[in-house]
Design an enzyme around this catalytic site. Structure first.
Site, PDB file in Angstrom:
ATOM      1  N   GLU A  57       4.020  -6.789   1.770  1.00 14.00           N
ATOM      2  CA  GLU A  57       3.484  -7.115   0.437  1.00 14.00           C
ATOM      3  C   GLU A  57       3.503  -5.893  -0.479  1.00 14.00           C
ATOM      4  OE1 GLU A  57      -0.488  -8.528   1.107  1.00 14.00           O
ATOM      5  OE2 GLU A  57       0.149 -10.340   2.139  1.00 14.00           O
ATOM      6  N   GLY A  82       0.761  -1.243   0.000  1.00 10.06           N
ATOM      7  CA  GLY A  82       0.000   0.000   0.000  1.00 10.06           C
ATOM      8  C   GLY A  82       0.786   1.283   0.000  1.00 10.06           C
ATOM      9  N   GLY A 120       3.735  -3.625  -3.695  1.00  8.21           N
ATOM     10  CA  GLY A 120       3.594  -3.823  -5.134  1.00  8.21           C
ATOM     11  C   GLY A 120       4.070  -2.568  -5.855  1.00  8.21           C
ATOM     12  N   ARG A 121       3.172  -1.578  -5.856  1.00  6.97           N
ATOM     13  CA  ARG A 121       3.413  -0.338  -6.607  1.00  6.97           C
ATOM     14  C   ARG A 121       4.761   0.333  -6.300  1.00  6.97           C
ATOM     15  NH1 ARG A 121      -1.141   2.813  -8.007  1.00  6.97           N
ATOM     16  NH2 ARG A 121      -2.212   1.747  -6.299  1.00  6.97           N
ATOM     17  N   CYS A 169     -13.099   2.536 -29.052  1.00  8.89           N
ATOM     18  CA  CYS A 169     -14.405   3.181 -29.232  1.00  8.89           C
ATOM     19  C   CYS A 169     -15.109   3.396 -27.900  1.00  8.89           C
ATOM     20  CB  CYS A 169     -15.261   2.332 -30.158  1.00  8.89           C
ATOM     21  SG  CYS A 169     -14.395   2.044 -31.686  1.00  8.89           S
ATOM     22  N   GLU A 170     -14.536   4.219 -27.078  1.00  6.83           N
ATOM     23  CA  GLU A 170     -15.120   4.584 -25.781  1.00  6.83           C
ATOM     24  C   GLU A 170     -14.614   5.978 -25.455  1.00  6.83           C
ATOM     25  OE1 GLU A 170     -16.353   2.501 -22.927  1.00  6.83           O
ATOM     26  OE2 GLU A 170     -16.064   0.491 -23.763  1.00  6.83           O
ATOM     27  N   TYR A 230       0.436  -2.030 -12.216  1.00  6.24           N
ATOM     28  CA  TYR A 230      -0.958  -2.070 -12.651  1.00  6.24           C
ATOM     29  C   TYR A 230      -1.104  -1.491 -14.067  1.00  6.24           C
ATOM     30  CZ  TYR A 230      -1.224  -2.874  -7.675  1.00  6.24           C
ATOM     31  OH  TYR A 230      -1.018  -3.371  -6.423  1.00  6.24           O
ATOM     32  N   ARG A 272      -5.520   2.625 -16.000  1.00 10.51           N
ATOM     33  CA  ARG A 272      -5.636   3.439 -14.785  1.00 10.51           C
ATOM     34  C   ARG A 272      -6.307   4.803 -14.999  1.00 10.51           C
ATOM     35  NH1 ARG A 272      -2.153   4.991 -11.725  1.00 10.51           N
ATOM     36  NH2 ARG A 272      -3.144   4.299  -9.805  1.00 10.51           N
ATOM     37  N   TYR A 279      -9.628   4.972 -12.857  1.00 10.88           N
ATOM     38  CA  TYR A 279      -9.535   5.736 -11.591  1.00 10.88           C
ATOM     39  C   TYR A 279      -9.341   7.231 -11.820  1.00 10.88           C
ATOM     40  CZ  TYR A 279      -7.774   1.057 -10.312  1.00 10.88           C
ATOM     41  OH  TYR A 279      -7.574  -0.292 -10.162  1.00 10.88           O
TER      42      TYR A 279
HETATM   43  N1  LLP Z   1      -1.496  -7.000  -0.664  1.00  7.94           N
HETATM   44  C1  LLP Z   1      -2.803  -7.116  -0.941  1.00  7.94           C
HETATM   45  C2  LLP Z   1      -3.610  -8.069  -0.186  1.00  7.94           C
HETATM   46  C3  LLP Z   1      -3.380  -6.330  -1.947  1.00  7.94           C
HETATM   47  O1  LLP Z   1      -4.676  -6.443  -2.214  1.00  7.94           O
HETATM   48  C4  LLP Z   1      -2.573  -5.403  -2.680  1.00  7.94           C
HETATM   49  C5  LLP Z   1      -3.132  -4.582  -3.733  1.00  7.94           C
HETATM   50  C6  LLP Z   1      -1.202  -5.328  -2.352  1.00  7.94           C
HETATM   51  C7  LLP Z   1      -0.699  -6.137  -1.338  1.00  7.94           C
HETATM   52  C8  LLP Z   1      -0.256  -4.412  -3.057  1.00  7.94           C
HETATM   53  O2  LLP Z   1      -0.593  -3.088  -2.883  1.00  7.94           O
HETATM   54  P1  LLP Z   1       0.388  -1.936  -3.378  1.00  7.94           P
HETATM   55  O3  LLP Z   1       1.656  -2.030  -2.573  1.00  7.94           O
HETATM   56  O4  LLP Z   1       0.653  -2.134  -4.830  1.00  7.94           O
HETATM   57  O5  LLP Z   1      -0.370  -0.691  -3.120  1.00  7.94           O
HETATM   58  N2  LLP Z   1      -5.146  -1.395  -9.616  1.00  7.94           N
HETATM   59  C9  LLP Z   1      -5.012  -0.367  -8.617  1.00  7.94           C
HETATM   60  C10 LLP Z   1      -4.360  -0.902  -7.359  1.00  7.94           C
HETATM   61  C11 LLP Z   1      -5.109  -2.059  -6.756  1.00  7.94           C
HETATM   62  C12 LLP Z   1      -4.415  -2.648  -5.559  1.00  7.94           C
HETATM   63  C13 LLP Z   1      -5.005  -3.938  -5.178  1.00  7.94           C
HETATM   64  N3  LLP Z   1      -4.361  -4.596  -4.075  1.00  7.94           N
HETATM   65  C14 LLP Z   1      -4.230   0.785  -9.225  1.00  7.94           C
HETATM   66  O6  LLP Z   1      -3.894   0.722 -10.406  1.00  7.94           O
HETATM   67  O7  LLP Z   1      -4.008   1.792  -8.562  1.00  7.94           O
END
Ligand code: LLP
Length: 419
Positions: free
Chosen positions: A273, A239, A275-276, A342-343, A371, A312, A316
């Site tokens: 965990e 997150g 990601g981004r 076409c949107e 993402y 994205r 969003y």
């Molecule tokens: N752990 C769990 C259980 C999650 O559901 C997620 C993301 C993460 C870790 C990783 O989160 P991060 O560190 O990437 O914030 N598609 C959206 C983001 C959706 C995130 C879903 N869950 C976007 O493009 O902003």
């Protein structure tokens, strides 16, 4: 911090001009920088060196095998949410003991594969799911490491689509219900409660919500331990936000320190965990300007990438910085940067001030490493883009652009329709 910079007016990824890659692979193309991925992983992981931890990269952000392999080589594990992601993680060589399985809707098959693989733990999200895990574990006569994903009811103050820790969200279970689940686990020889977890949302720009979540998780963990449930780990989810425009997310170091302070004195292993924050600014989407169009109220730049490639902005209203691949000082104009789909929602930017570009010129959409490709689709029967990894002076195609054959793979015309 990333390694996409202009050199003599040409945008490069590390030492390779983006134009050279686009010339070789065609456009649209995702380009990732190895050095940026490595740096981001190391900065994040080092931030937790004072705490026993495992950085389990959340591969939904970018699940290309090469990216997963990089994370694994640097010592990371993986956070997965499906059988497909488990397959990818194993193919990339991630050790099973560094894989955590999250998600509200794991199927029995997915649970069976995870149990047979021997992963680090499954984050349970409901009583119904626990019943299925119990059944699978009993049949396989395997003791399964489990954690309950608690919903700590904390407002992460992020986009409503990506907040997860509120009472109204589908994720996790409330503390009282979690407590019941732990007690049920205690009664079964094949269920091994090893951890407690939460994930409160994504693109979070303040430390407060994380600290609050960890504090409440800690008190739950201590209570469970006092009741004889010997938890060993705490999964605090992902997150941490990144800069897309002018956001000032907390430094990983400050995040690590804050968590360390909260957990001082406990011997819990922290599972992270992210990601981004690891991959977001490590990638761009390069796309070519097809046409310019001047409407009565607006100008449009129509490019060959579209919402199927990078969803994205459409989904969003997300902001991504967009720059020309060849630096272009001088006249600027305001335009919507749109794709061929076409949107009306098929846009990358609205009313964006941009250089005055000619058809054929390349533009780069920044912050597209997370993402981006992983949320891409074949809408409008568009082939999904190629992905390229750059390391120093070299580039490697890590996913070929799809072919027309790929587009119809698996489809068939039933016999009654045969000519
Ligand atoms: N752990 C769990 C259980 C999650 O559901 C997620 C993301 C993460 C870790 C990783 O989160 P991060 O560190 O990437 O914030 N598609 C959206 C983001 C959706 C995130 C879903 N869950 C976007 O493009 O902003």
């Amino acid at each position: 911090m990333h390694y996409f910079k202009y050199k003599k007016g040409e945008l490069c990824c590390e030492d390779v001009p983006i134009a050279e890659i686009a010339g070789a692979t065609g456009t649209p193309v995702y380009v990732y920088s190895y050095k940026t991925l490595e740096r981001h992983f190391n900065v994040f992981d080092d931030a937790f060196k004072g705490t026993p931890h495992i950085t389990c990269y959340s591969c939904k952000a970018n699940s290309n095998l090469a990216v997963l392999r990089i994370m694994g080589r640097l010592g990371g594990g993986t956070d997965i949410v499906s059988g497909g992601e488990l397959h990818r993680a194993l193919q990339a060589g991630i050790p099973p003991r560094k894989i955590v399985f999250s998600g509200v809707g794991k199927t029995e098959d997915e649970i069976r594969s995870a149990v047979k693989t021997g992963i680090l733990m499954i984050n349970v999200e409901s009583g119904d799911e626990l019943a299925v895990i119990r059944k699978v574990a009993g049949k396989l006569k395997t003791r399964v490491p489990l954690s309950v994903r608690v919903n700590p009811q904390i407002d992460a103050k992020t986009h409503p689509y990506i907040t997860t820790g509120l009472k109204k969200n589908k994720f996790g279970v409330l503390w009282d219900d979690a407590h019941t689940l732990y007690n049920q686990m205690g009664e079964d020889p094949y269920l091994d409660p090893v951890g407690i977890s939460s994930h409160i949302g994504s693109q979070i720009l303040e430390l407060g919500p994380f600290v609050e979540a960890v504090r409440s998780l800690k008190s739950m963990a201590l209570q469970l331990r006092a009741e004889g449930i010997p938890l060993r780990c705490m999964d605090i989810g992902g997150g941490l936000g990144i800069t897309y425009r002018d956001e000032l997310p907390p430094e990983p170091k400050a995040y690590g320190k804050a968590i360390e302070n909260e957990l001082k004195g406990t011997d819990l292993t922290v599972i992270l965990e992210p990601g981004r924050v690891l991959v977001g600014n490590s990638g761009i989407l390069a796309t070519r300007l097809l046409y310019r169009k001047n409407g009565p109220e607006k100008s449009f730049y129509i490019v060959d990438g579209a919402m199927n490639d990078l969803l994205r902005p459409a989904l969003y209203d997300a902001y991504h910085e967009i720059i020309p691949v060849n630096e272009k000082p001088g006249k600027r104009l305001k335009a919507d940067i749109v794709g061929p789909i076409c949107e009306s929602g098929d846009f990358f930017a609205k009313d964006r001030e941009m250089a005055d570009l000619e058809p054929g010129e390349l533009i780069a959409i920044l912050g597209a490493g997370a993402y981006g490709f992983s949320m891409s689709s074949n809408y409008n029967s568009r082939r999904r883009a190629a992905e390229v990894l750059v390391k120093d002076k070299e580039f490697f195609v890590i996913r070929k652009r799809e072919t027309f054959k790929d587009l119809i793979r698996g489809e068939s015309i039933p016999s009654f329709l045969e000519v």
